[in-house]
Design an enzyme around this catalytic site. Structure first.
Site, PDB file in Angstrom:
ATOM      1  CD  GLU A 157      -2.885  -1.261   2.328  1.00  0.00           C
ATOM      2  OE1 GLU A 157      -2.815  -0.403   3.218  1.00  0.00           O
ATOM      3  OE2 GLU A 157      -3.759  -2.144   2.301  1.00  0.00           O
ATOM      4  CG  ASN A 198      -0.836  -6.911  -1.370  1.00  0.00           C
ATOM      5  OD1 ASN A 198      -1.486  -7.455  -2.261  1.00  0.00           O
ATOM      6  ND2 ASN A 198      -1.282  -6.804  -0.124  1.00  0.00           N
ATOM      7  CG  HIS A 234      -9.970  -5.568   0.788  1.00  0.00           C
ATOM      8  ND1 HIS A 234     -10.203  -6.617   1.651  1.00  0.00           N
ATOM      9  CD2 HIS A 234      -8.647  -5.310   0.864  1.00  0.00           C
ATOM     10  CE1 HIS A 234      -9.062  -6.970   2.234  1.00  0.00           C
ATOM     11  NE2 HIS A 234      -8.102  -6.201   1.764  1.00  0.00           N
ATOM     12  CD  GLU A 264      -4.792  -7.758   1.701  1.00  0.00           C
ATOM     13  OE1 GLU A 264      -5.653  -7.044   2.260  1.00  0.00           O
ATOM     14  OE2 GLU A 264      -3.571  -7.541   1.799  1.00  0.00           O
ATOM     15  CG  ASP A 266     -12.823  -8.611   2.107  1.00  0.00           C
ATOM     16  OD1 ASP A 266     -12.750  -7.761   1.189  1.00  0.00           O
ATOM     17  OD2 ASP A 266     -12.437  -8.386   3.270  1.00  0.00           O
TER      18      ASP A 266
HETATM   19  C1  XIL Z   1      -6.259  -6.231   8.378  1.00  0.00           C
HETATM   20  C2  XIL Z   1      -6.553  -7.471   9.211  1.00  0.00           C
HETATM   21  O1  XIL Z   1      -7.459  -8.289   8.509  1.00  0.00           O
HETATM   22  C3  XIL Z   1      -7.137  -7.054  10.552  1.00  0.00           C
HETATM   23  O2  XIL Z   1      -7.259  -8.193  11.396  1.00  0.00           O
HETATM   24  C4  XIL Z   1      -6.240  -6.027  11.221  1.00  0.00           C
HETATM   25  O3  XIL Z   1      -6.859  -5.569  12.403  1.00  0.00           O
HETATM   26  C5  XIL Z   1      -5.989  -4.856  10.293  1.00  0.00           C
HETATM   27  O4  XIL Z   1      -5.431  -5.330   9.078  1.00  0.00           O
HETATM   28  N1  XIL Z   1      -5.030  -4.424   3.735  1.00  0.00           N
HETATM   29  C6  XIL Z   1      -4.016  -5.236   4.155  1.00  0.00           C
HETATM   30  C7  XIL Z   1      -4.228  -6.108   5.337  1.00  0.00           C
HETATM   31  O5  XIL Z   1      -2.975  -5.317   3.497  1.00  0.00           O
HETATM   32  O6  XIL Z   1      -3.053  -6.293   6.084  1.00  0.00           O
HETATM   33  C8  XIL Z   1      -5.322  -5.623   6.247  1.00  0.00           C
HETATM   34  O7  XIL Z   1      -5.569  -6.634   7.216  1.00  0.00           O
HETATM   35  C9  XIL Z   1      -6.566  -5.304   5.447  1.00  0.00           C
HETATM   36  C10 XIL Z   1      -6.288  -4.247   4.411  1.00  0.00           C
END
Ligand code: XIL
Length: 356
Positions: A157, A198, A234, A264, A266
């Site tokens: 990020e 990422n 996401h 990631e 969801d």
């Molecule tokens: C999130 C985790 O899922 C949570 O448990 C934690 O509290 C905060 O981080 N982008 C990312 C991840 O790269 O590391 C993040 O994960 C979600 C957003």
């Protein structure tokens, strides 16, 4: 390898079409075996404590997935309680679990502006001091898991929504070179590991994904050892990237020579999109459409969801049930949509570009 397997599958497809496992068979088999390891890895983010305390969590994790992404355990805030100490219990445990269960490991993440230890966020450092901390961190962590962590999110990020570099402590103290330093140290510590950049919100086409593309291009032009790009994915139903845009984004990243992981995924629900059943169907379609783009694309080698159960373990306090299993580990329509996709023949698609 991916192309070869797909060709064989297409040749053999007429023999297998029509034989569909029923639900119980599918669940017993698991997504990882339905898909076949050669095609694409199917991964999920995992935490150590539910593995230790909840047999059902551990069982599903090993049954359905052949890649384990470390959700929090590798983050600097958890690993480095003080500048001089590391906690490796949780990461050792997760890497051991993955190895015992034939899973690859995505090490997430080495350099990120969030979940930093307080001593680092509250400290004042010169450029040289922060570079030394970074070098020591990357080298210590990557060397310890040399040959055992398959892919690292080396930098996470680093790009803002407008495509510029994020004003993090690393950029402000060191300058934009912090990114290439991190990759070079990681490559030196494990020359075999796949090294990823990422990010979120850069999945399809748009200003941010343009910025990420330009960053990748400039790193590769400087021969920085970056091998892959993680598209976090996401999403929320009704507000998801157009799968064709994701495909086009993958095309141009692949043309730079990068490997691609969906890292990631969801899919949050949204009550404005209808009743619960309607929302769950939309969620299933979203998972399926993105997974389909990934398995059809020659450069996309892993599809990873950010946790797998809507239980408290995976999403503390989150009401938006974004994952493949409900809080009681009952598979949701999204799970069946992926199972169905994975059992179907795959046609390679590279939107007008020659498939490599
Ligand atoms: C999130 C985790 O899922 C949570 O448990 C934690 O509290 C905060 O981080 N982008 C990312 C991840 O790269 O590391 C993040 O994960 C979600 C957003």
């Amino acid at each position: 390898m991916k192309l070869f397997v797909m060709t064989m599958y297409l040749l053999l497809a007429p023999l297998v079409i029509g034989i569909r496992a029923d639900d119980a068979d599918q669940e017993a088999k698991g997504l990882r075996d339905t898909l076949g390891a050669q095609m694409v890895s199917i991964g999920t983010a995992a935490e150590p404590n539910p593995i230790r305390t909840d047999p059902m969590y551990a069982e599903i994790l090993a049954r359905d997935f052949n890649m384990l992404a470390t959700e929090n355990a590798f983050k600097m805030g958890l690993m480095r309680p003080t500048e001089d100490s590391y906690r490796f219990e949780d990461t050792d445990f997760l890497v051991d679990f993955a190895e015992m269960n034939g899973m690859d490991v995505r090490g997430h993440t080495l350099i990120w502006h969030q979940q930093l230890p307080d001593w680092l966020s509250n400290g004042t450092y010169t450029r040289e001091e922060l570079l030394t901390i970074m070098e020591e961190h990357v080298t210590t962590v990557v060397s310890r898991y040399r040959g055992r962590v398959d892919a690292w999110d080396v930098v996470n990020e680093a790009v803002e929504g407008d495509g510029s570099l994020r004003q993090s402590i690393f950029l402000q103290t060191i300058g934009p070179e912090y990114i290439e330093y991190a990759f070079r140290w990681a490559a030196a510590a494990d020359p075999e590991a796949r090294l990823f950049y990422n990010d979120f919100g850069a999945d399809g086409l748009g200003v941010k994904s343009e910025g990420v593309y330009r960053l990748m291009e400039s790193l590769l032009a400087k021969r920085v050892p970056v091998h892959g790009i993680g598209l976090q994915m996401h999403t929320t139903i009704g507000d998801t990237p157009d799968p064709e845009d994701v495909r086009r984004n993958m095309d141009r990243l692949a043309q730079l020579g990068l490997e691609i992981h969906v890292t990631e995924m969801d899919v949050r629900l949204n009550d404005e999109m209808g009743d619960l059943d309607t929302q769950l169907q939309l969620q299933a379609q979203t998972y399926r459409s993105i997974a389909e783009v990934c398995i059809q694309h020659p450069a996309c080698t892993a599809f990873v969801t950010w946790g797998f159960s809507d239980s408290n373990y995976a999403r503390a306090g989150r009401p938006d049930t974004p994952l493949l299993f409900d809080a009681n580990y009952v598979p949701k329509p999204a799970y069946w949509a992926l199972a169905d996709l994975f059992a179907s023949p795959v046609l390679m698609q590279c939107s007008g570009q020659p498939c490599r």
